[in-house]
Structures are given as C-alpha cells and as structure tokens.
Write a protein that holds these residues in place. Structure first.
Motif, PDB file in Angstrom:
ATOM      1  N   PHE A 156     -26.894 -54.944  31.582  1.00  0.00           N
ATOM      2  CA  PHE A 156     -26.342 -56.268  31.845  1.00  0.00           C
ATOM      3  C   PHE A 156     -27.094 -57.340  31.053  1.00  0.00           C
ATOM      4  O   PHE A 156     -26.476 -58.266  30.496  1.00  0.00           O
ATOM      5  CB  PHE A 156     -26.422 -56.573  33.347  1.00  0.00           C
ATOM      6  CG  PHE A 156     -25.973 -57.958  33.709  1.00  0.00           C
ATOM      7  CD1 PHE A 156     -24.619 -58.269  33.773  1.00  0.00           C
ATOM      8  CD2 PHE A 156     -26.904 -58.958  33.976  1.00  0.00           C
ATOM      9  CE1 PHE A 156     -24.213 -59.558  34.098  1.00  0.00           C
ATOM     10  CE2 PHE A 156     -26.501 -60.231  34.303  1.00  0.00           C
ATOM     11  CZ  PHE A 156     -25.139 -60.536  34.364  1.00  0.00           C
ATOM     12  N   SER A 157     -28.407 -57.225  30.956  1.00  0.00           N
ATOM     13  CA  SER A 157     -29.205 -58.214  30.223  1.00  0.00           C
ATOM     14  C   SER A 157     -28.852 -58.208  28.738  1.00  0.00           C
ATOM     15  O   SER A 157     -28.705 -59.276  28.118  1.00  0.00           O
ATOM     16  CB  SER A 157     -30.698 -57.919  30.403  1.00  0.00           C
ATOM     17  OG  SER A 157     -31.066 -57.988  31.765  1.00  0.00           O
ATOM     18  N   TRP A 158     -28.678 -57.006  28.161  1.00  0.00           N
ATOM     19  CA  TRP A 158     -28.330 -56.940  26.744  1.00  0.00           C
ATOM     20  C   TRP A 158     -26.930 -57.476  26.484  1.00  0.00           C
ATOM     21  O   TRP A 158     -26.691 -58.140  25.458  1.00  0.00           O
ATOM     22  CB  TRP A 158     -28.442 -55.504  26.242  1.00  0.00           C
ATOM     23  CG  TRP A 158     -29.863 -55.081  25.979  1.00  0.00           C
ATOM     24  CD1 TRP A 158     -30.564 -54.111  26.614  1.00  0.00           C
ATOM     25  CD2 TRP A 158     -30.742 -55.633  24.998  1.00  0.00           C
ATOM     26  NE1 TRP A 158     -31.829 -54.012  26.119  1.00  0.00           N
ATOM     27  CE2 TRP A 158     -31.969 -54.941  25.111  1.00  0.00           C
ATOM     28  CE3 TRP A 158     -30.630 -56.634  24.041  1.00  0.00           C
ATOM     29  CZ2 TRP A 158     -33.064 -55.227  24.305  1.00  0.00           C
ATOM     30  CZ3 TRP A 158     -31.720 -56.922  23.233  1.00  0.00           C
ATOM     31  CH2 TRP A 158     -32.915 -56.235  23.364  1.00  0.00           C
ATOM     32  N   LEU A 159     -25.988 -57.186  27.365  1.00  0.00           N
ATOM     33  CA  LEU A 159     -24.631 -57.721  27.199  1.00  0.00           C
ATOM     34  C   LEU A 159     -24.629 -59.242  27.263  1.00  0.00           C
ATOM     35  O   LEU A 159     -23.955 -59.913  26.467  1.00  0.00           O
ATOM     36  CB  LEU A 159     -23.707 -57.140  28.269  1.00  0.00           C
ATOM     37  CG  LEU A 159     -23.375 -55.648  28.132  1.00  0.00           C
ATOM     38  CD1 LEU A 159     -22.537 -55.174  29.327  1.00  0.00           C
ATOM     39  CD2 LEU A 159     -22.645 -55.373  26.823  1.00  0.00           C
ATOM     40  N   LEU A 160     -25.386 -59.798  28.194  1.00  0.00           N
ATOM     41  CA  LEU A 160     -25.466 -61.243  28.320  1.00  0.00           C
ATOM     42  C   LEU A 160     -26.132 -61.852  27.088  1.00  0.00           C
ATOM     43  O   LEU A 160     -25.668 -62.873  26.556  1.00  0.00           O
ATOM     44  CB  LEU A 160     -26.253 -61.608  29.588  1.00  0.00           C
ATOM     45  CG  LEU A 160     -26.417 -63.102  29.888  1.00  0.00           C
ATOM     46  CD1 LEU A 160     -25.057 -63.739  30.111  1.00  0.00           C
ATOM     47  CD2 LEU A 160     -27.305 -63.305  31.108  1.00  0.00           C
ATOM     48  N   PHE A 161     -27.202 -61.224  26.638  1.00  0.00           N
ATOM     49  CA  PHE A 161     -27.900 -61.717  25.446  1.00  0.00           C
ATOM     50  C   PHE A 161     -26.979 -61.667  24.217  1.00  0.00           C
ATOM     51  O   PHE A 161     -26.909 -62.624  23.428  1.00  0.00           O
ATOM     52  CB  PHE A 161     -29.148 -60.870  25.207  1.00  0.00           C
ATOM     53  CG  PHE A 161     -29.776 -61.081  23.864  1.00  0.00           C
ATOM     54  CD1 PHE A 161     -30.596 -62.175  23.633  1.00  0.00           C
ATOM     55  CD2 PHE A 161     -29.548 -60.186  22.823  1.00  0.00           C
ATOM     56  CE1 PHE A 161     -31.180 -62.382  22.392  1.00  0.00           C
ATOM     57  CE2 PHE A 161     -30.125 -60.392  21.586  1.00  0.00           C
ATOM     58  CZ  PHE A 161     -30.938 -61.488  21.368  1.00  0.00           C
ATOM     59  N   ALA A 162     -26.259 -60.557  24.043  1.00  0.00           N
ATOM     60  CA  ALA A 162     -25.379 -60.411  22.887  1.00  0.00           C
ATOM     61  C   ALA A 162     -24.275 -61.461  22.893  1.00  0.00           C
ATOM     62  O   ALA A 162     -23.948 -62.045  21.853  1.00  0.00           O
ATOM     63  CB  ALA A 162     -24.774 -59.008  22.878  1.00  0.00           C
ATOM     64  N   GLN A 165     -22.833 -58.043  13.334  1.00  0.00           N
ATOM     65  CA  GLN A 165     -23.466 -58.560  14.544  1.00  0.00           C
ATOM     66  C   GLN A 165     -23.926 -57.434  15.454  1.00  0.00           C
ATOM     67  O   GLN A 165     -24.990 -57.522  16.078  1.00  0.00           O
ATOM     68  CB  GLN A 165     -22.494 -59.482  15.302  1.00  0.00           C
ATOM     69  CG  GLN A 165     -22.105 -60.757  14.554  1.00  0.00           C
ATOM     70  CD  GLN A 165     -23.287 -61.664  14.333  1.00  0.00           C
ATOM     71  OE1 GLN A 165     -24.048 -61.486  13.378  1.00  0.00           O
ATOM     72  NE2 GLN A 165     -23.456 -62.645  15.194  1.00  0.00           N
ATOM     73  N   SER A 166     -23.146 -56.364  15.501  1.00  0.00           N
ATOM     74  CA  SER A 166     -23.537 -55.205  16.308  1.00  0.00           C
ATOM     75  C   SER A 166     -24.780 -54.545  15.726  1.00  0.00           C
ATOM     76  O   SER A 166     -25.656 -54.062  16.457  1.00  0.00           O
ATOM     77  CB  SER A 166     -22.392 -54.195  16.381  1.00  0.00           C
ATOM     78  OG  SER A 166     -21.257 -54.778  16.997  1.00  0.00           O
ATOM     79  N   LEU A 177     -28.227 -53.978  17.555  1.00  0.00           N
ATOM     80  CA  LEU A 177     -28.867 -52.667  17.612  1.00  0.00           C
ATOM     81  C   LEU A 177     -30.299 -52.739  17.103  1.00  0.00           C
ATOM     82  O   LEU A 177     -31.218 -52.128  17.668  1.00  0.00           O
ATOM     83  CB  LEU A 177     -28.054 -51.663  16.800  1.00  0.00           C
ATOM     84  CG  LEU A 177     -28.609 -50.234  16.737  1.00  0.00           C
ATOM     85  CD1 LEU A 177     -28.684 -49.628  18.134  1.00  0.00           C
ATOM     86  CD2 LEU A 177     -27.750 -49.369  15.818  1.00  0.00           C
ATOM     87  N   MET A 178     -30.529 -53.490  16.016  1.00  0.00           N
ATOM     88  CA  MET A 178     -31.874 -53.623  15.471  1.00  0.00           C
ATOM     89  C   MET A 178     -32.802 -54.297  16.480  1.00  0.00           C
ATOM     90  O   MET A 178     -33.955 -53.878  16.666  1.00  0.00           O
ATOM     91  CB  MET A 178     -31.830 -54.420  14.175  1.00  0.00           C
ATOM     92  CG  MET A 178     -33.185 -54.519  13.479  1.00  0.00           C
ATOM     93  SD  MET A 178     -33.232 -55.815  12.252  1.00  0.00           S
ATOM     94  CE  MET A 178     -33.164 -57.261  13.311  1.00  0.00           C
ATOM     95  N   LEU A 179     -32.320 -55.355  17.152  1.00  0.00           N
ATOM     96  CA  LEU A 179     -33.146 -56.047  18.138  1.00  0.00           C
ATOM     97  C   LEU A 179     -33.460 -55.142  19.325  1.00  0.00           C
ATOM     98  O   LEU A 179     -34.576 -55.190  19.870  1.00  0.00           O
ATOM     99  CB  LEU A 179     -32.442 -57.319  18.607  1.00  0.00           C
ATOM    100  CG  LEU A 179     -32.280 -58.412  17.547  1.00  0.00           C
ATOM    101  CD1 LEU A 179     -31.486 -59.592  18.117  1.00  0.00           C
ATOM    102  CD2 LEU A 179     -33.632 -58.894  17.035  1.00  0.00           C
TER     103      LEU A 179
END
Length: 364
Positions: free
Chosen positions: A17-23, A46-47, A51-53
């Motif tokens: 959830f945190s990564w989805l919100l950040f993205a 962007q993906s 992925l790199m982050l």
C-alpha cells in the motif's frame, strides 16, 4: 505460528500500500494532469523508476545498513549511497533512449501545440537524485527503528528471563529450607508423642501438596496462602509447651486477590525459631490485614538472650531471599521494617504490600 504468519501478511500489505501511494503521488499523478495522450513508453519508464527506487530501498535496508552502517563502516556506506544516487540518472537515461521516449513525448506535446524546452545533455537529473536519496533516508530510518525495537524487545525478554530464573531459584531455596526445618521438628516430636507426630505428618503432606501444585504459576489466591499459614501455625503448636501463646488474626476477605506465594512464611518461621523459650513465657502475635488494595502483616515475638544476636542480624536464607523476591515482584509497592524494642526485648516485623489494579480486578 498463525500469529507470526498473520503479522507477516499485514506487513506485506502495508509495504504494498505504501509503494502504491508513493508511486501515484510522485510518479503518476502529475503526468495524468497534463491532459495529453501520454505514450505507453512513458509509463514503462516511470515503472522502471519505481522499480529502481524499490530496489534501492530494500538493498539499503537489508544489505547496506546491516553490513556497513551498523558495523561502523560509515564512510564506505556514504560512498556507496552517493555512487548509487549518481548512477541512477544515467541508468534511467539509458531507458529513455532505449524507448525513444524524448521523441515520443515531444510529439505528444506538439499535438496540443506545446513545445517542451530541450534538456541539456549530460545534466544530472536532480529530481531523480533527490528521490534516490529520499528513499535511502526513509529506508535507513525504518531499518534503524526496527533494529532499535528488536534490541529493546530482546533486552526486555532477557530481563524477564533473568528475573524469572532468579525468582525460581529463590523460591526453590525457600521451600527446601522450610521443608527440612519442619521435618526436624517432626522427628523430635516422634520421641515425645506418636499421635501428634502423625497429625504433623498429615499437615505437612497437605502443605507440601500446596507448595508443589498450587504455587507453580507464580501467584496464588490469598485465601490459600492463609490456609497454608494456618496449617503451619498448627504444626508449630504441636511442639510448643504451655509457656508459649500463639495469636493469629486472619484477614476478613471480601475478595480474594492473588499474591506471590511464600512471602509471609519466612518471617513467621523466624518468630517460632527465636521467640520460643522452654523456661520463660512468650507470646507470638501474627496479624494479617487486607484493606482496599493494601495487604499488611505484623509479627511480634519475644527475643531471648541466647537468640538475640541472630535475631538482630535478621539472617537466614529464607529471610534474605524473601526480601529479594519483594524487590523483584513488588518494586516500589512494598514497605518492610524489622526492629527490636527495648526491655522486655521484643522483635517486630512489619510488611506492607500495595496490590495493583490487575490483582484486585482479577479477584472480584
């Protein structure tokens, strides 16, 4: 095992959830507001950035922080992070060129009559650099917090284990001490009165059953502890002559809170050990009261000259261990005093315990 699996499942969902919100907030929200047909290749780029982050976040969390930062290799850690942050821009630029993204984006903007300003070649992507360092900072903070929490829990677990081991050791010392003293008394009684010695053995067996089966959880209802004390006093009376009077005032129990077992016995045992004479009259007075959340015990007994030095020192393995148990089980919630009055010599012991709300509520 179910609890551990459930916690892991929640942790995975929280990370996702945190990564989805950040993205969405930092990578996808602004392009969606451009009001143009964004090429598919842009979303691929962007993906790749996302992925790199993500890779940087977890490599820092699982590899760089534990193996470098936490081992005081701070300079190497900083250099590694700077190298990764600087290389992030060229890597993403390679993705741009592979997807022909600059040309596709220029075409998309020209369709609505907007010309994008040209980017200078070789310029460091400051936004990506800051995003990489931002991810590293969050990853480091989260890892250090988790490490601190794990260390704190480990210290608390070790402290609890240490206290539990010490309490078990102290309790194991008290019980044999009492047991062997009582057996010696019964052995002496067999030479005087066989019937009384049989009654004494019966009471002792009941008391030992209490010690073996009722006190293993670390607490016992006060009513059972009082019954144990009554049996002990009756057992001691069997060997007394007519010169010693024993007065025991039991508490009036409106509720039955749990207490640590065998706290009172060493002091009562001490009164019978040093407050009895074969030639002089004596009184042993024992008062236990329960008022509200305060449990108190007062013991008074004569101190005869041949026992005065030992009584003043208040030695004995049972007594010293009981005071240690009080410090461990009732820290800041007990008050103990023991002193001798002047002529006639009388020894007075007072113990006051403050029961907490959990102990009171569990008995009502």
């Amino acid at each position: 095992m179910f609890a551990v699996t459930n916690r892991s499942y929640i942790a995975v969902l929280l990370h996702l959830f945190s990564w989805l919100l950040f993205a969405f907030v930092l990578l996808f929200h602004q392009p969606l507001s451009w009001n143009i047909h964004v090429p598919f290749e842009f979303w691929v780029k962007q993906s790749c950035v996302l992925l790199m982050l993500i890779i940087v976040f977890y490599m820092n969390s699982q590899l760089f922080v534990p193996r470098l930062l936490l081992k005081n290799k701070i300079l190497i850690y900083v250099l590694v992070i700077l190298v990764i942050a600087v290389l992030a821009g060229p890597l993403i630029k390679m993705v741009d060129n592979a997807l022909n993204l600059p040309g596709l984006m220029d075409r998309a903007f020209s369709e609505i009559g907007i010309q994008r300003p040209p980017k200078r070649s070789g310029r460091i992507d400051v936004f990506l650099l800051m995003m990489t360092l931002f991810m590293v900072g969050i990853s480091t903070s989260v890892t250090l917090i988790r490490k601190w929490q794990a260390d704190q829990q480990g210290r608390e677990a070790l402290e609890k284990e240490k206290i539990a081991s010490e309490l078990s050791f102290l309790k194991a010392q008290i019980n044999p001490h009492f047991f062997f003293n009582t057996l010696n008394n019964i052995y002496a009684l067999t030479h005087v009165d066989i019937e009384k010695s049989r009654k004494a053995l019966h009471k002792l067996s009941r008391m030992m059953r209490y010690l073996l089966y009722e006190t293993q959880t670390g607490s016992t209802p006060i009513s059972k502890e009082i019954s144990f004390i009554v049996d002990y006093i009756e057992l001691m009376k069997l060997r007394l002559n007519g010169l010693t009077t024993v007065v025991f005032e039991e508490p009036v129990l409106k509720y039955d809170p749990p207490i640590a077992p065998m706290l009172f016995l060493p002091y009562i045992e001490n009164a019978f050990k040093y407050g009895v004479s074969t030639t002089e009259p004596s009184v042993i007075a024992i008062v236990i009261e329960l008022k509200g959340n305060e449990l108190s015990m007062t013991i008074k007994n004569r101190v005869f000259n041949n026992y005065a030095e030992t009584a003043d020192g208040y030695g004995g393995i049972g007594l010293s261990n009981t005071k240690r148990r009080l410090e461990l089980l009732y820290p800041g919630r007990h008050n103990f005093s023991a002193y001798e009055t002047a002529g006639p010599a009388e020894f007075i012991v007072h113990l006051n315990l403050v029961l907490d709300d959990t102990e009171l509520h569990s008995s009502r």
